[in-house]
Design a protein around this motif. Sequence first.
Motif, short mmCIF file in Angstrom:
data_model
loop_
_atom_site.label_atom_id
_atom_site.label_comp_id
_atom_site.label_asym_id
_atom_site.label_seq_id
_atom_site.Cartn_x
_atom_site.Cartn_y
_atom_site.Cartn_z
N ASP A 92 -10.75 44.45 48.97
CA ASP A 92 -10.62 45.75 49.63
C ASP A 92 -9.20 46.00 50.10
OD1 ASP A 92 -13.30 46.28 49.22
OD2 ASP A 92 -13.90 45.70 51.25
N ARG A 93 -8.60 45.00 50.76
CA ARG A 93 -7.23 45.17 51.26
C ARG A 93 -6.23 45.34 50.13
NH1 ARG A 93 -6.45 40.29 55.13
NH2 ARG A 93 -8.32 39.53 54.14
N ARG A 104 -3.01 51.49 46.44
CA ARG A 104 -3.00 52.95 46.54
C ARG A 104 -1.88 53.47 47.45
NH1 ARG A 104 -8.60 51.97 46.46
NH2 ARG A 104 -8.74 51.98 48.71
N SER A 105 -1.52 52.72 48.48
CA SER A 105 -0.59 53.31 49.45
C SER A 105 0.53 52.39 49.92
CB SER A 105 -1.37 53.80 50.68
OG SER A 105 -2.04 52.71 51.28
N GLY A 106 0.53 51.14 49.51
CA GLY A 106 1.54 50.21 50.00
C GLY A 106 2.67 50.00 49.00
N ASN A 166 -6.82 46.61 47.17
CA ASN A 166 -7.00 47.95 46.61
C ASN A 166 -6.34 49.01 47.48
OD1 ASN A 166 -8.35 47.25 44.26
ND2 ASN A 166 -10.29 47.08 45.34
N LYS A 167 -6.42 48.86 48.80
CA LYS A 167 -5.76 49.82 49.70
C LYS A 167 -4.24 49.75 49.53
CE LYS A 167 -9.43 49.93 53.11
NZ LYS A 167 -9.93 49.44 54.37
N ILE A 168 -3.72 48.54 49.41
CA ILE A 168 -2.26 48.38 49.23
C ILE A 168 -1.83 49.00 47.90
CG2 ILE A 168 -0.46 46.67 48.81
CD1 ILE A 168 -0.93 45.98 51.48
N GLU A 189 4.30 44.19 49.48
CA GLU A 189 3.12 43.98 50.33
C GLU A 189 1.97 43.39 49.51
OE1 GLU A 189 3.06 47.32 53.80
OE2 GLU A 189 2.92 48.05 51.74
N SER A 222 -13.17 40.93 51.18
CA SER A 222 -12.28 41.65 52.10
C SER A 222 -10.85 41.67 51.55
CB SER A 222 -12.31 41.04 53.49
OG SER A 222 -11.75 39.74 53.49
#
Length: 119
Positions: free
Chosen positions: A85-86, A92-94, A88-90, A98, A82
């Motif tokens: 996943d978090r 891309r967009s954070g 990887n999201k950061i 962060e 998890s």
Amino acid sequence: MKKLQYIVGVGASFVLLGCMGSSSSVSPAKMHTVKLKNAKSYSVPVGAVYTKAPVTPQAIQFYKVMGVSTCKNGDITWEDPSIADRINKIMRSGTKQEGIEMYVKAAKNNEIGCASPLN
């Protein structure tokens, strides 16, 4: 910029290098042995994603800065899926901050770490 590159590189390495299991969280109390192509075995938490090759000196330094002081030459890194996943999201967009905060928190919560060869 270099820290962001390290974060992106380390985060991407977990996605590109593969994972073990489909659990959404690791259990540091429950370990299992994995054998890599380098013929070495490592003990990692059940459900953790892990690198398929030993870490580089740059990755060792990155993990030490993030709070994982046990990494050394020949080790592999692991993390809770998890968290992967978090992160990887950061990536891309954070923001860079962060991503750094997430790694530091994960290190404190024993959600990322290093494993030394058993043999």
